[in-house]
Design a protein around this motif. Structure first.
Motif, PDB file in Angstrom:
ATOM      1  N   HIS A 288     -40.013  81.310  -5.719  1.00  0.00           N
ATOM      2  CA  HIS A 288     -39.651  81.718  -7.085  1.00  0.00           C
ATOM      3  C   HIS A 288     -38.582  82.816  -7.066  1.00  0.00           C
ATOM      4  CE1 HIS A 288     -42.828  84.311  -5.631  1.00  0.00           C
ATOM      5  NE2 HIS A 288     -42.500  85.209  -6.539  1.00  0.00           N
ATOM      6  N   LYS A 289     -38.454  83.526  -5.943  1.00  0.00           N
ATOM      7  CA  LYS A 289     -37.392  84.535  -5.785  1.00  0.00           C
ATOM      8  C   LYS A 289     -36.376  84.059  -4.741  1.00  0.00           C
ATOM      9  CE  LYS A 289     -38.754  87.717  -8.691  1.00  0.00           C
ATOM     10  NZ  LYS A 289     -37.926  87.985  -9.901  1.00  0.00           N
ATOM     11  N   ARG A 290     -36.335  82.763  -4.534  1.00  0.00           N
ATOM     12  CA  ARG A 290     -35.388  82.129  -3.585  1.00  0.00           C
ATOM     13  C   ARG A 290     -35.497  82.753  -2.194  1.00  0.00           C
ATOM     14  NH1 ARG A 290     -36.240  79.886  -7.799  1.00  0.00           N
ATOM     15  NH2 ARG A 290     -34.618  79.086  -9.202  1.00  0.00           N
TER      16      ARG A 290
ATOM     17  N   HIS B 134     -34.202  76.781  -1.146  1.00  0.00           N
ATOM     18  CA  HIS B 134     -33.263  77.626  -0.405  1.00  0.00           C
ATOM     19  C   HIS B 134     -33.952  78.264   0.801  1.00  0.00           C
ATOM     20  CE1 HIS B 134     -30.409  77.362  -3.765  1.00  0.00           C
ATOM     21  NE2 HIS B 134     -31.454  77.530  -4.569  1.00  0.00           N
TER      22      HIS B 134
ATOM     23  N   ALA C  97     -32.170  83.902  -0.155  1.00  0.00           N
ATOM     24  CA  ALA C  97     -31.113  84.551  -0.958  1.00  0.00           C
ATOM     25  C   ALA C  97     -30.789  85.942  -0.440  1.00  0.00           C
ATOM     26  CB  ALA C  97     -31.550  84.618  -2.415  1.00  0.00           C
TER      27      ALA C  97
ATOM     28  N   LEU D  24     -31.270  89.930   0.968  1.00  0.00           N
ATOM     29  CA  LEU D  24     -31.973  91.144   0.554  1.00  0.00           C
ATOM     30  C   LEU D  24     -32.488  91.032  -0.880  1.00  0.00           C
ATOM     31  CD1 LEU D  24     -32.492  94.273   1.021  1.00  0.00           C
ATOM     32  CD2 LEU D  24     -30.250  94.608  -0.045  1.00  0.00           C
ATOM     33  N   ASP D  25     -33.698  91.507  -1.104  1.00  0.00           N
ATOM     34  CA  ASP D  25     -34.224  91.569  -2.467  1.00  0.00           C
ATOM     35  C   ASP D  25     -33.482  92.685  -3.195  1.00  0.00           C
ATOM     36  OD1 ASP D  25     -35.639  92.165  -4.808  1.00  0.00           O
ATOM     37  OD2 ASP D  25     -37.445  91.244  -3.986  1.00  0.00           O
ATOM     38  N   LEU D  26     -32.553  92.276  -4.047  1.00  0.00           N
ATOM     39  CA  LEU D  26     -31.659  93.249  -4.680  1.00  0.00           C
ATOM     40  C   LEU D  26     -32.398  94.186  -5.631  1.00  0.00           C
ATOM     41  CD1 LEU D  26     -28.640  90.844  -5.287  1.00  0.00           C
ATOM     42  CD2 LEU D  26     -28.747  92.716  -3.635  1.00  0.00           C
TER      43      LEU D  26
ATOM     44  N   TRP E 208     -34.781  96.543   9.249  1.00  0.00           N
ATOM     45  CA  TRP E 208     -34.325  95.162   9.483  1.00  0.00           C
ATOM     46  C   TRP E 208     -33.919  94.977  10.945  1.00  0.00           C
ATOM     47  CZ3 TRP E 208     -32.179  91.238   5.741  1.00  0.00           C
ATOM     48  CH2 TRP E 208     -32.724  91.396   4.472  1.00  0.00           C
TER      49      TRP E 208
ATOM     50  N   GLY F 169     -28.568  88.713   3.704  1.00  0.00           N
ATOM     51  CA  GLY F 169     -29.598  88.971   4.713  1.00  0.00           C
ATOM     52  C   GLY F 169     -30.274  87.712   5.221  1.00  0.00           C
TER      53      GLY F 169
ATOM     54  N   GLU G 290     -28.178  86.775   8.008  1.00  0.00           N
ATOM     55  CA  GLU G 290     -28.422  87.716   9.109  1.00  0.00           C
ATOM     56  C   GLU G 290     -29.719  87.341   9.850  1.00  0.00           C
ATOM     57  OE1 GLU G 290     -26.880  91.958   8.307  1.00  0.00           O
ATOM     58  OE2 GLU G 290     -27.772  91.338   6.414  1.00  0.00           O
TER      59      GLU G 290
ATOM     60  N   PRO H 271     -22.414  87.656   0.132  1.00  0.00           N
ATOM     61  CA  PRO H 271     -22.037  88.212  -1.178  1.00  0.00           C
ATOM     62  C   PRO H 271     -22.059  89.735  -1.231  1.00  0.00           C
ATOM     63  CG  PRO H 271     -24.235  87.219  -1.281  1.00  0.00           C
ATOM     64  CD  PRO H 271     -23.701  86.940   0.088  1.00  0.00           C
ATOM     65  N   GLU H 272     -22.472  90.363  -0.116  1.00  0.00           N
ATOM     66  CA  GLU H 272     -22.474  91.831  -0.076  1.00  0.00           C
ATOM     67  C   GLU H 272     -21.123  92.387  -0.527  1.00  0.00           C
ATOM     68  OE1 GLU H 272     -23.631  89.859   2.263  1.00  0.00           O
ATOM     69  OE2 GLU H 272     -25.384  90.707   3.258  1.00  0.00           O
TER      70      GLU H 272
ATOM     71  N   ARG I 216     -20.759  92.584  -4.140  1.00  0.00           N
ATOM     72  CA  ARG I 216     -21.795  93.397  -4.799  1.00  0.00           C
ATOM     73  C   ARG I 216     -21.634  94.887  -4.492  1.00  0.00           C
ATOM     74  NH1 ARG I 216     -24.038  89.342  -7.159  1.00  0.00           N
ATOM     75  NH2 ARG I 216     -24.924  87.567  -6.038  1.00  0.00           N
TER      76      ARG I 216
ATOM     77  N   GLY J 106     -26.631  94.779   6.420  1.00  0.00           N
ATOM     78  CA  GLY J 106     -27.448  95.838   7.030  1.00  0.00           C
ATOM     79  C   GLY J 106     -28.505  95.297   7.971  1.00  0.00           C
TER      80      GLY J 106
HETATM   81  C1  1HE Z   1     -33.384  87.413  -6.415  1.00  0.00           C
HETATM   82  C2  1HE Z   1     -32.429  87.262  -5.384  1.00  0.00           C
HETATM   83  C3  1HE Z   1     -32.177  88.404  -4.568  1.00  0.00           C
HETATM   84  C4  1HE Z   1     -32.563  85.396  -6.434  1.00  0.00           C
HETATM   85  N1  1HE Z   1     -32.872  89.523  -4.828  1.00  0.00           N
HETATM   86  N2  1HE Z   1     -34.033  88.553  -6.619  1.00  0.00           N
HETATM   87  N3  1HE Z   1     -28.043  88.110  -2.180  1.00  0.00           N
HETATM   88  C5  1HE Z   1     -27.295  87.623  -3.164  1.00  0.00           C
HETATM   89  O1  1HE Z   1     -26.417  88.251  -3.685  1.00  0.00           O
HETATM   90  C6  1HE Z   1     -27.682  86.239  -3.634  1.00  0.00           C
HETATM   91  C7  1HE Z   1     -28.310  86.346  -5.010  1.00  0.00           C
HETATM   92  N4  1HE Z   1     -28.910  85.074  -5.438  1.00  0.00           N
HETATM   93  C8  1HE Z   1     -28.176  84.033  -5.899  1.00  0.00           C
HETATM   94  O2  1HE Z   1     -26.953  84.010  -5.853  1.00  0.00           O
HETATM   95  C9  1HE Z   1     -28.948  82.868  -6.464  1.00  0.00           C
HETATM   96  O3  1HE Z   1     -30.239  83.339  -6.836  1.00  0.00           O
HETATM   97  C10 1HE Z   1     -29.116  81.670  -5.502  1.00  0.00           C
HETATM   98  C11 1HE Z   1     -27.745  80.988  -5.332  1.00  0.00           C
HETATM   99  C12 1HE Z   1     -29.649  82.096  -4.135  1.00  0.00           C
HETATM  100  C13 1HE Z   1     -30.133  80.677  -6.097  1.00  0.00           C
HETATM  101  O4  1HE Z   1     -29.734  80.331  -7.416  1.00  0.00           O
HETATM  102  P1  1HE Z   1     -30.820  79.694  -8.416  1.00  0.00           P
HETATM  103  O5  1HE Z   1     -30.070  79.308  -9.672  1.00  0.00           O
HETATM  104  O6  1HE Z   1     -31.598  78.640  -7.715  1.00  0.00           O
HETATM  105  O7  1HE Z   1     -31.890  80.863  -8.736  1.00  0.00           O
HETATM  106  P2  1HE Z   1     -31.770  82.131  -9.709  1.00  0.00           P
HETATM  107  O8  1HE Z   1     -32.070  81.683 -11.116  1.00  0.00           O
HETATM  108  O9  1HE Z   1     -30.497  82.858  -9.517  1.00  0.00           O
HETATM  109  O10 1HE Z   1     -32.926  83.069  -9.169  1.00  0.00           O
HETATM  110  C14 1HE Z   1     -34.298  82.766  -9.361  1.00  0.00           C
HETATM  111  C15 1HE Z   1     -35.035  84.075  -9.330  1.00  0.00           C
HETATM  112  O11 1HE Z   1     -34.885  84.685  -8.054  1.00  0.00           O
HETATM  113  C16 1HE Z   1     -34.468  85.100 -10.329  1.00  0.00           C
HETATM  114  O12 1HE Z   1     -35.539  85.927 -10.731  1.00  0.00           O
HETATM  115  P3  1HE Z   1     -36.283  85.710 -12.154  1.00  0.00           P
HETATM  116  O13 1HE Z   1     -37.340  86.766 -12.173  1.00  0.00           O
HETATM  117  O14 1HE Z   1     -35.215  85.888 -13.189  1.00  0.00           O
HETATM  118  O15 1HE Z   1     -36.819  84.303 -12.116  1.00  0.00           O
HETATM  119  C17 1HE Z   1     -33.527  85.904  -9.481  1.00  0.00           C
HETATM  120  O16 1HE Z   1     -33.299  87.207  -9.991  1.00  0.00           O
HETATM  121  C18 1HE Z   1     -34.294  85.966  -8.182  1.00  0.00           C
HETATM  122  N5  1HE Z   1     -33.433  86.230  -7.048  1.00  0.00           N
HETATM  123  N6  1HE Z   1     -31.938  86.016  -5.421  1.00  0.00           N
HETATM  124  C19 1HE Z   1     -33.760  89.586  -5.821  1.00  0.00           C
HETATM  125  N7  1HE Z   1     -31.325  88.360  -3.562  1.00  0.00           N
HETATM  126  C20 1HE Z   1     -30.050  94.056   4.963  1.00  0.00           C
HETATM  127  S1  1HE Z   1     -28.765  94.062   3.925  1.00  0.00           S
HETATM  128  C21 1HE Z   1     -28.568  92.479   3.322  1.00  0.00           C
HETATM  129  C22 1HE Z   1     -27.739  92.536   2.088  1.00  0.00           C
HETATM  130  C23 1HE Z   1     -27.843  91.285   1.287  1.00  0.00           C
HETATM  131  O17 1HE Z   1     -28.553  90.367   1.620  1.00  0.00           O
HETATM  132  S2  1HE Z   1     -26.906  91.280  -0.123  1.00  0.00           S
HETATM  133  C24 1HE Z   1     -26.974  89.637  -0.668  1.00  0.00           C
HETATM  134  C25 1HE Z   1     -28.027  89.461  -1.700  1.00  0.00           C
END
Ligand code: 1HE
Length: 265
Positions: free
Chosen positions: A31-33, A66, A69, A71-73, A91, A116, A119, A138-139, A142, A147
Motif C-alpha cells: 500500500h506504500k509501494r 513494485h 519506491a 526511502l519512506d519520504l 542503511w 533507496g 540502492e 528521484p533524489e 527531490r 544515502g
Molecule cells: C510513498 C512513497 C515513498 C509511494 N515514501 N510514501 N522515492 C520516490 O521519490 C518515489 C516516490 N513514489 C512514486 O513515485 C510512486 O509512488 C510510484 C511510481 C513508486 C508508484 O506510483 P503509484 O501510482 O502506484 O502509487 P502512489 O499513488 O504514488 O502511492 C501509493 C501510496 O504510497 C501513497 O500513499 P497514500 O497514503 O496516499 O495511499 C504514496 O504517498 C505512498 N508512497 N512512495 C512514502 N517513497 C537512503 S536515502 C534514499 C533516498 C530515496 O530513496 S529518495 C526516493 C524516494
C-alpha cells in the motif's frame, strides 16, 4: 543469535519464509509501494544478522506492483543534519549485513525500483528483472541525495556517468536497458521473475559454503585491491577452497563421470 531454523522477529513490512535451503524475504508494504521506513531497514538488518546457519541463499522480492519506491519520504521531514548522518549510517550498516552476510542474495525486481529501492537492489549479488521493472534516482529532483550506499555501489555497476545522468536529469531506465548496462543479469517475463530467482537461489545454495564465501566476500575485495595484493589474496582463497573436503569430492565426481558437464547457453 543464529539457529538452524528460526528467522529473527520481523516487522509487518517484511515477511520471510523457507523454501528448502533458500530463505525468501519479501518487502510487504504494497500500500506504500514498499517504501523503506526505519523499521523495515532495521528488520532487514535483523534478518541478515540472524540468518539461520542452514540457509544457503536468500531470495529478496517485493509484494504488490513494485519492488520498492525507496526511502519512506514521510519520515524525512523532521530530521536535522546529525540525524540525517545517523540515518544514512543505519542503511549502510543494514545493507552491509546483507552484502557481506552468510549467504548470497538474489533479488527479483519488478515495477518501480527507485531511489533507496535501487540502492537495496544494488547491495544484492544477483539481480533478475521482470519486464515491468524500471530504475530511477528521484533524489536529484527531490532536493536530496542517495544515502543507502548508492554512490558506492551504483557507479561500480553502471558507471559514474550513468548515475550522474540519472540523478541530474531524472532519467528512468527500462528493464531491457538495465540488462544491457549490467544493472541486472537476467530478464524475466511478467510474473516469471520469482520462479527464475528461486531457481537461481537454489542453484547457489547447492554450491559449497566456501565457494559462496569466496565469491561474495573475497571477490569484491580482490577486485578493489591493487593487482599485487589481489593476486596474493586470490592465491590464498583458491588454495583454501580447493583444500576443502567437499571440493575434493566434487572434483572426484567429475573425473569419475558422475557430475554434470558444462552445458551451452
Ligand atoms: C510513498 C512513497 C515513498 C509511494 N515514501 N510514501 N522515492 C520516490 O521519490 C518515489 C516516490 N513514489 C512514486 O513515485 C510512486 O509512488 C510510484 C511510481 C513508486 C508508484 O506510483 P503509484 O501510482 O502506484 O502509487 P502512489 O499513488 O504514488 O502511492 C501509493 C501510496 O504510497 C501513497 O500513499 P497514500 O497514503 O496516499 O495511499 C504514496 O504517498 C505512498 N508512497 N512512495 C512514502 N517513497 C537512503 S536515502 C534514499 C533516498 C530515496 O530513496 S529518495 C526516493 C524516494
Amino acid at each position: 543469535m543464529s539457529s538452524l531454523t528460526a528467522f529473527a522477529a520481523l516487522p509487518a513490512s517484511l515477511v520471510a519464509e523457507r523454501r528448502g535451503a533458500v530463505a525468501v524475504l519479501k518487502l510487504n508494504r504494497p500500500h506504500k509501494r514498499n517504501a523503506l521506513d526505519d523499521e523495515t531497514i532495521l528488520g532487514i538488518e535483523a534478518f541478515f544478522l540472524g540468518l539461520p546457519d542452514d540457509v544457503g541463499a536468500v531470495l529478496l522480492a517485493g509484494e504488490g506492483d513494485h519492488f520498492s519506491a525507496g526511502l519512506d519520504l514521510s519520515e524525512l521531514e523532521e530530521r536535522d543534519v546529525t540525524q540525517g548522518i545517523a540515518h544514512s549510517g543505519l542503511w549502510h550498516r543494514a545493507f552491509e549485513k546483507m552484502q557481506f552476510g552468510k549467504a548470497p542474495v538474489v533479488a527479483v525486481l519488478h515495477g518501480a525500483v527507485v531511489g533507496g529501492g535501487l540502492e537495496l537492489a544494488a547491495a544484492t549479488h544477483v539481480r533478475v528483472a521482470e519486464r515491468s521493472a524500471y530504475y530511477a534516482l528521484p533524489e536529484g529532483s527531490r532536493g536530496i541525495y542517495v544515502g543507502g550506499g548508492g554512490s558506492v555501489r551504483l557507479p561500480r555497476l553502471i558507471g559514474v556517468a550513468r548515475m550522474m545522468d540519472m540523478m541530474l536529469t531524472g532519467r528512468t531506465y527500462s528493464a531491457e536497458e538495465g540488462l544491457a548496462m549490467g544493472l541486472t543479469t537476467y530478464l524475466a517475463e511478467p510474473g516469471q521473475g520469482f520462479a527464475k530467482g528461486l531457481e537461481l537461489a537454489e542453484r547457489i545454495a547447492g554450491n559449497t559454503r566456501l565457494t559462496n564465501f569466496a565469491v561474495t566476500h573475497a571477490l569484491p575485495r580482490i577486485a578493489e585491491s591493487d593487482p599485487a595484493s589481489g593476486y596474493a589474496m586470490e592465491a590464498l582463497m583458491s588454495s583454501i577452497a580447493q583444500a576443502d573436503g567437499e571440493a575434493k569430492a566434487r572434483l572426484k565426481a567429475f573425473l569419475e563421470k558422475r557430475a554434470p558437464k558444462v552445458t551451452r547457453p
